[in-house]
Design a protein around this motif. Structure first.
Motif, PDB file in Angstrom:
ATOM      1  N   ARG A 115       3.380   7.520 -18.149  1.00 14.28           N
ATOM      2  CA  ARG A 115       4.108   7.011 -17.252  1.00 14.28           C
ATOM      3  C   ARG A 115       3.389   5.417 -17.009  1.00 14.28           C
ATOM      4  NH1 ARG A 115       5.859   9.976 -12.053  1.00 14.28           N
ATOM      5  NH2 ARG A 115       7.062  11.982 -13.011  1.00 14.28           N
ATOM      6  N   LEU A 116       2.303   5.201 -17.131  1.00 15.55           N
ATOM      7  CA  LEU A 116       1.620   3.895 -16.810  1.00 15.55           C
ATOM      8  C   LEU A 116       1.983   2.783 -18.034  1.00 15.55           C
ATOM      9  CD1 LEU A 116      -2.184   5.000 -15.681  1.00 15.55           C
ATOM     10  CD2 LEU A 116      -0.210   3.968 -14.228  1.00 15.55           C
ATOM     11  N   ALA A 117       2.204   3.573 -19.273  1.00 18.97           N
ATOM     12  CA  ALA A 117       2.230   2.803 -20.627  1.00 18.97           C
ATOM     13  C   ALA A 117       3.846   2.630 -20.535  1.00 18.97           C
ATOM     14  CB  ALA A 117       1.867   3.364 -21.567  1.00 18.97           C
ATOM     15  N   THR A 118       4.794   3.263 -20.009  1.00 22.74           N
ATOM     16  CA  THR A 118       6.137   2.774 -20.195  1.00 22.74           C
ATOM     17  C   THR A 118       6.693   1.847 -19.452  1.00 22.74           C
ATOM     18  OG1 THR A 118       6.448   5.314 -20.631  1.00 22.74           O
ATOM     19  CG2 THR A 118       8.235   4.113 -20.049  1.00 22.74           C
ATOM     20  N   THR A 119       7.199   0.779 -20.153  1.00 23.54           N
ATOM     21  CA  THR A 119       7.660  -0.444 -19.337  1.00 23.54           C
ATOM     22  C   THR A 119       8.992  -0.115 -18.571  1.00 23.54           C
ATOM     23  OG1 THR A 119       6.998  -1.771 -21.479  1.00 23.54           O
ATOM     24  CG2 THR A 119       8.533  -2.815 -19.763  1.00 23.54           C
ATOM     25  N   LEU A 134       0.630  -1.068  -0.059  1.00 24.55           N
ATOM     26  CA  LEU A 134       0.016  -0.124   0.033  1.00 24.55           C
ATOM     27  C   LEU A 134       0.899   1.376  -0.094  1.00 24.55           C
ATOM     28  CD1 LEU A 134      -3.043   0.664   0.100  1.00 24.55           C
ATOM     29  CD2 LEU A 134      -2.818   1.174   2.383  1.00 24.55           C
ATOM     30  N   LEU A 135       1.877   1.192   1.077  1.00 24.98           N
ATOM     31  CA  LEU A 135       2.651   2.520   0.893  1.00 24.98           C
ATOM     32  C   LEU A 135       3.715   2.742  -0.402  1.00 24.98           C
ATOM     33  CD1 LEU A 135       3.739   2.246   4.870  1.00 24.98           C
ATOM     34  CD2 LEU A 135       2.121   3.702   3.932  1.00 24.98           C
ATOM     35  N   ASN A 136       4.003   1.507  -0.833  1.00 20.87           N
ATOM     36  CA  ASN A 136       4.975   1.732  -1.905  1.00 20.87           C
ATOM     37  C   ASN A 136       4.237   1.901  -3.340  1.00 20.87           C
ATOM     38  OD1 ASN A 136       7.232   1.274  -0.371  1.00 20.87           O
ATOM     39  ND2 ASN A 136       7.524  -0.696  -0.641  1.00 20.87           N
ATOM     40  N   HIS A 137       3.283   0.918  -3.667  1.00 20.11           N
ATOM     41  CA  HIS A 137       2.653   0.855  -4.854  1.00 20.11           C
ATOM     42  C   HIS A 137       1.378   1.910  -5.146  1.00 20.11           C
ATOM     43  CE1 HIS A 137       5.596  -1.973  -5.498  1.00 20.11           C
ATOM     44  NE2 HIS A 137       5.156  -2.974  -4.942  1.00 20.11           N
ATOM     45  N   PHE A 138       0.504   1.739  -4.022  1.00 17.02           N
ATOM     46  CA  PHE A 138      -0.663   2.615  -4.185  1.00 17.02           C
ATOM     47  C   PHE A 138      -0.132   4.274  -3.992  1.00 17.02           C
ATOM     48  CE2 PHE A 138      -4.701   4.744  -2.292  1.00 17.02           C
ATOM     49  CZ  PHE A 138      -5.268   4.303  -3.185  1.00 17.02           C
ATOM     50  N   THR A 139       0.753   4.354  -3.029  1.00 21.53           N
ATOM     51  CA  THR A 139       1.297   5.737  -3.176  1.00 21.53           C
ATOM     52  C   THR A 139       1.885   6.263  -4.341  1.00 21.53           C
ATOM     53  OG1 THR A 139       1.464   5.356  -0.615  1.00 21.53           O
ATOM     54  CG2 THR A 139       2.596   7.284  -1.541  1.00 21.53           C
ATOM     55  N   ALA A 140       2.794   5.079  -4.940  1.00 20.56           N
ATOM     56  CA  ALA A 140       3.412   5.645  -6.231  1.00 20.56           C
ATOM     57  C   ALA A 140       2.506   6.012  -7.292  1.00 20.56           C
ATOM     58  CB  ALA A 140       4.391   4.468  -6.761  1.00 20.56           C
ATOM     59  N   PHE A 159       9.015   1.861 -15.869  1.00 16.97           N
ATOM     60  CA  PHE A 159       8.895   3.229 -15.229  1.00 16.97           C
ATOM     61  C   PHE A 159       8.281   2.933 -14.006  1.00 16.97           C
ATOM     62  CE2 PHE A 159       7.694   7.399 -14.525  1.00 16.97           C
ATOM     63  CZ  PHE A 159       8.883   8.168 -14.816  1.00 16.97           C
ATOM     64  N   LEU A 160       7.044   2.122 -14.017  1.00 17.51           N
ATOM     65  CA  LEU A 160       6.258   2.288 -12.838  1.00 17.51           C
ATOM     66  C   LEU A 160       6.291   0.308 -12.452  1.00 17.51           C
ATOM     67  CD1 LEU A 160       3.534   4.511 -13.217  1.00 17.51           C
ATOM     68  CD2 LEU A 160       5.303   4.938 -11.500  1.00 17.51           C
ATOM     69  N   HIS A 161       6.130  -0.044 -11.120  1.00 18.46           N
ATOM     70  CA  HIS A 161       5.830  -1.266 -10.981  1.00 18.46           C
ATOM     71  C   HIS A 161       4.566  -1.789 -11.385  1.00 18.46           C
ATOM     72  CE1 HIS A 161       5.618  -4.990  -8.444  1.00 18.46           C
ATOM     73  NE2 HIS A 161       6.883  -4.843  -8.135  1.00 18.46           N
TER      74      HIS A 161
END
Length: 241
Positions: free
Chosen positions: A155-159, A132-138, A161-163
């Motif tokens: 950002r969401l589409a870039t491989t 929750l703290l790492n990924h939801f906050t990210a 860039f985000l977990h």
């Protein structure tokens, strides 16, 4: 034959739901303490806290556990509407998460009493999990930092860039909103909604008591007399009643 007495079975506060009530009371007391010292509320760093309201459904809010009202230096009012959940799981299958997101979304869309230009939402939880703290906050931070919906989508589409869990959480939020509204919502609107949403993790009513220590320190500085710690404890106990 020797009789063996079995220990009594007692339900824990967490199992009966009482723990959630206790946590909500401690969250309310924390913000009342912040109000007493005219502190700076979380997620509203440019404001001084001037009002705390509870259970605001009668005022038109669906996000109704807690309402913080802050004032900027030039007198502009801004508000934080919070839902307090002892535990939150980012999943369309979790009832608390569904209710929290759908209620906030409906407040956001109604634009009354919520003002999307100045107001924000918060989910307040007890010692949020690592995911929750790492990924939801990210996910939320990505929305906060992006200038527009196109940048957020990139950002969401870039491989890499985000977990992947961040993308999964975005999908869960979209699914909850679609279920609440009966149809998919525009990605630009979801982005604007996430830009006004925050997660607050407190350790109130727990052995670590870090948040409580900060609050008591503030109260001690406002107390008079030789026993400032005792005075701060007494004030906080009154707020918990």
């Amino acid at each position: 034959m020797r009789q063996i007495n079995k220990p009594l079975s007692v339900s824990s506060p967490a199992a009966t739901g009482a723990a959630g009530v206790y946590f909500e009371q401690h969250v309310g007391a924390a913000f009342l303490s912040l109000l007493l010292v005219r502190g700076i509320p979380p997620s509203l760093p440019s404001c001084q806290l001037v009002e705390v309201d509870f259970q605001t459904r009668h005022e038109g809010w669906r996000t109704d556990d807690l309402l913080l009202v802050g004032a900027t230096a030039d007198g502009q009012m801004t508000r934080l509407a919070a839902q307090v959940k002892r535990k939150i799981i980012v999943s369309r299958q979790d009832e608390d998460f569904r209710d929290t997101i759908s209620n906030a979304w409906q407040d956001f869309c109604a634009k009354n009493p919520f003002d999307p230009a100045t107001d924000v939402f918060a989910i307040v939880t007890l010692r949020g999990s690592e995911s929750l703290l790492n990924h939801f906050t990210a996910l939320l931070d990505s929305a906060h930092f992006c200038r527009d919906a196109d940048g957020f989508a990139e950002r969401l589409a870039t491989t890499g860039f985000l977990h992947n869990t961040v993308r999964k959480y975005y999908g869960e939020i979209c699914a909850v909103i679609e279920q609440a509204m009966g149809r998919p919502q525009a990605a630009s609107d979801v982005f604007a909604f996430l830009k006004r949403l925050y997660l607050l993790s407190f350790d109130l009513n727990s052995p670590t008591a870090q948040t409580e220590a900060w609050i008591k320190t503030l109260l001690a500085h406002t107390a008079s007399g030789p026993d400032r710690l005792g005075a701060s404890n007494a004030t906080r106990n009154e707020m918990l009643k």
